[in-house]
Design a protein around this motif. Structure first.
Motif, PDB file in Angstrom:
ATOM      1  N   GLY A 130       0.836  -1.194   0.000  1.00  0.00           N
ATOM      2  CA  GLY A 130       0.000   0.000   0.000  1.00  0.00           C
ATOM      3  C   GLY A 130       0.869   1.241   0.000  1.00  0.00           C
ATOM      4  N   THR A 131       0.232   2.410   0.059  1.00  0.00           N
ATOM      5  CA  THR A 131       0.960   3.681   0.101  1.00  0.00           C
ATOM      6  C   THR A 131       0.792   4.298   1.479  1.00  0.00           C
ATOM      7  N   TYR A 132       1.915   4.712   2.068  1.00  0.00           N
ATOM      8  CA  TYR A 132       1.932   5.238   3.423  1.00  0.00           C
ATOM      9  C   TYR A 132       2.647   6.590   3.451  1.00  0.00           C
ATOM     10  N   ASN A 133       2.370   7.348   4.498  1.00  0.00           N
ATOM     11  CA  ASN A 133       3.034   8.629   4.727  1.00  0.00           C
ATOM     12  C   ASN A 133       4.077   8.419   5.820  1.00  0.00           C
ATOM     13  N   LEU A 134       5.365   8.389   5.428  1.00  0.00           N
ATOM     14  CA  LEU A 134       6.461   8.227   6.382  1.00  0.00           C
ATOM     15  C   LEU A 134       6.974   9.620   6.722  1.00  0.00           C
ATOM     16  N   THR A 135       6.866  10.012   7.993  1.00  0.00           N
ATOM     17  CA  THR A 135       7.292  11.344   8.422  1.00  0.00           C
ATOM     18  C   THR A 135       8.657  11.268   9.074  1.00  0.00           C
ATOM     19  N   VAL A 136       9.585  12.118   8.595  1.00  0.00           N
ATOM     20  CA  VAL A 136      10.931  12.211   9.164  1.00  0.00           C
ATOM     21  C   VAL A 136      10.977  13.468  10.024  1.00  0.00           C
ATOM     22  N   TYR A 137      11.494  13.334  11.259  1.00  0.00           N
ATOM     23  CA  TYR A 137      11.575  14.443  12.197  1.00  0.00           C
ATOM     24  C   TYR A 137      13.031  14.823  12.436  1.00  0.00           C
ATOM     25  N   ALA A 138      13.302  16.130  12.502  1.00  0.00           N
ATOM     26  CA  ALA A 138      14.620  16.648  12.857  1.00  0.00           C
ATOM     27  C   ALA A 138      14.453  17.491  14.112  1.00  0.00           C
ATOM     28  N   ASP A 139      15.114  17.078  15.199  1.00  0.00           N
ATOM     29  CA  ASP A 139      15.034  17.774  16.485  1.00  0.00           C
ATOM     30  C   ASP A 139      16.250  18.687  16.617  1.00  0.00           C
ATOM     31  N   PHE A 140      16.019  20.003  16.438  1.00  0.00           N
ATOM     32  CA  PHE A 140      17.085  20.995  16.528  1.00  0.00           C
ATOM     33  C   PHE A 140      17.292  21.470  17.962  1.00  0.00           C
ATOM     34  N   GLY A 141      16.619  20.878  18.911  1.00  0.00           N
ATOM     35  CA  GLY A 141      16.679  21.326  20.309  1.00  0.00           C
ATOM     36  C   GLY A 141      15.347  21.934  20.684  1.00  0.00           C
ATOM     37  N   ALA A 142      15.230  23.256  20.567  1.00  0.00           N
ATOM     38  CA  ALA A 142      13.970  23.935  20.875  1.00  0.00           C
ATOM     39  C   ALA A 142      13.023  23.911  19.684  1.00  0.00           C
ATOM     40  N   ILE A 143      13.534  23.561  18.507  1.00  0.00           N
ATOM     41  CA  ILE A 143      12.743  23.591  17.272  1.00  0.00           C
ATOM     42  C   ILE A 143      12.725  22.188  16.676  1.00  0.00           C
ATOM     43  N   THR A 144      11.564  21.762  16.183  1.00  0.00           N
ATOM     44  CA  THR A 144      11.446  20.479  15.486  1.00  0.00           C
ATOM     45  C   THR A 144      10.864  20.724  14.104  1.00  0.00           C
ATOM     46  N   ARG A 145      11.481  20.139  13.103  1.00  0.00           N
ATOM     47  CA  ARG A 145      10.981  20.220  11.725  1.00  0.00           C
ATOM     48  C   ARG A 145      10.635  18.816  11.269  1.00  0.00           C
ATOM     49  N   ASN A 146       9.745  18.705  10.259  1.00  0.00           N
ATOM     50  CA  ASN A 146       9.443  17.390   9.697  1.00  0.00           C
ATOM     51  C   ASN A 146       9.222  17.484   8.198  1.00  0.00           C
ATOM     52  N   VAL A 147       9.409  16.365   7.537  1.00  0.00           N
ATOM     53  CA  VAL A 147       9.174  16.254   6.104  1.00  0.00           C
ATOM     54  C   VAL A 147       8.513  14.900   5.863  1.00  0.00           C
ATOM     55  N   SER A 148       7.601  14.837   4.904  1.00  0.00           N
ATOM     56  CA  SER A 148       6.879  13.600   4.620  1.00  0.00           C
ATOM     57  C   SER A 148       7.411  12.934   3.359  1.00  0.00           C
ATOM     58  N   ILE A 149       7.547  11.620   3.430  1.00  0.00           N
ATOM     59  CA  ILE A 149       7.966  10.813   2.284  1.00  0.00           C
ATOM     60  C   ILE A 149       6.823   9.870   1.956  1.00  0.00           C
ATOM     61  N   ALA A 150       6.416   9.842   0.679  1.00  0.00           N
ATOM     62  CA  ALA A 150       5.371   8.918   0.247  1.00  0.00           C
ATOM     63  C   ALA A 150       6.022   7.546   0.045  1.00  0.00           C
ATOM     64  N   LEU A 151       5.691   6.599   0.910  1.00  0.00           N
ATOM     65  CA  LEU A 151       6.264   5.258   0.859  1.00  0.00           C
ATOM     66  C   LEU A 151       5.250   4.301   0.251  1.00  0.00           C
ATOM     67  N   THR A 152       5.624   3.701  -0.878  1.00  0.00           N
ATOM     68  CA  THR A 152       4.767   2.708  -1.531  1.00  0.00           C
ATOM     69  C   THR A 152       5.402   1.341  -1.343  1.00  0.00           C
ATOM     70  N   ILE A 153       4.656   0.436  -0.719  1.00  0.00           N
ATOM     71  CA  ILE A 153       5.122  -0.934  -0.526  1.00  0.00           C
ATOM     72  C   ILE A 153       4.387  -1.809  -1.533  1.00  0.00           C
ATOM     73  N   THR A 154       5.166  -2.524  -2.342  1.00  0.00           N
ATOM     74  CA  THR A 154       4.576  -3.395  -3.355  1.00  0.00           C
ATOM     75  C   THR A 154       4.713  -4.844  -2.926  1.00  0.00           C
ATOM     76  N   GLY A 155       3.862  -5.709  -3.463  1.00  0.00           N
ATOM     77  CA  GLY A 155       3.877  -7.136  -3.135  1.00  0.00           C
ATOM     78  C   GLY A 155       4.677  -7.937  -4.131  1.00  0.00           C
ATOM     79  N   ASP A 156       5.728  -7.349  -4.729  1.00  0.00           N
ATOM     80  CA  ASP A 156       6.513  -8.025  -5.756  1.00  0.00           C
ATOM     81  C   ASP A 156       7.328  -9.192  -5.223  1.00  0.00           C
TER      82      ASP A 156
END
Length: 189
Positions: free
Chosen positions: A116-142
């Motif tokens: 299926g297709t999932y939303n994998l979120t990556v987090y970066a903890d800068f200390g007092a600030i946190t940022r994130n970016v989303s990666i579209a992860l597609t898992i196939t049954g190949d």
């Protein structure tokens, strides 16, 4: 009266000196605006069940007077594991210019992962600030599932090859036995 004037003049000069020193210090050491950023390339990753995929995580920052450690993590998805190399990115000191550093994210889709297709979120903890970016992860049954044979896990493609070899060996044994039996009958008559 002269003493009072001198004291007053001394206080005025001292006040002017202190104010100007404070003002100069503010000008010379004015804080630089701190900035942070996080991105991933590619933003879309396709991984077969039992396989792996990768994305480069770019961490950036500015305005840090000392090396800036940034810890990376990712959201969890059933049957999927993630690994950052390195787990902690160090940004070099900055006086206002943007600096960046990278980490390689490896995504492993285990056998229990559901296609299926999932939303994998990556987090970066800068200390007092946190940022994130989303990666579209597609898992196939190949990837074909593994099969257990005689207590050993066999890959399905390998099992097909083994089945073919067993069939060929069986035919060879039958033909050899038939020829041996025929030869035996002819020699005994």
């Amino acid at each position: 009266m002269k003493g009072a004037r001198r004291t007053c003049l001394f206080c005025c000069i001292l006040s002017i000196c202190l104010l100007s020193c404070g003002y100069m210090a503010r000008l010379c050491y004015a804080p630089v605006a701190i900035g942070t950023g996080l991105s991933a390339s590619p933003l879309s990753v396709t991984v077969p069940v039992g396989g792996t995929g990768q994305s480069t995580i770019n961490v950036s920052g500015k305005g840090n007077p000392a090396p800036w450690p940034v810890d990376l993590s990712a959201s969890s998805i059933n049957g999927v594991s993630t690994n950052f190399n390195p787990q902690q990115v160090i940004l070099p000191p900055s006086e206002g210019e943007w600096n960046s550093n990278q980490s390689i994210l490896t995504i492993n889709a285990g056998i229990s992962a559901v296609p299926g297709t999932y939303n994998l979120t990556v987090y970066a903890d800068f200390g007092a600030i946190t940022r994130n970016v989303s990666i579209a992860l597609t898992i196939t049954g190949d990837q074909q599932p593994d099969t257990t044979v005689g207590g050993y896990i066999e890959d399905s493609k390998l099992l097909e090859t083994v089945d073919w070899q067993i069939a060929l060996t069986t035919v060879t044994v039958v033909i050899t036995a038939f020829l041996a039996f025929t030869y035996y009958r002819k020699t005994t008559q």
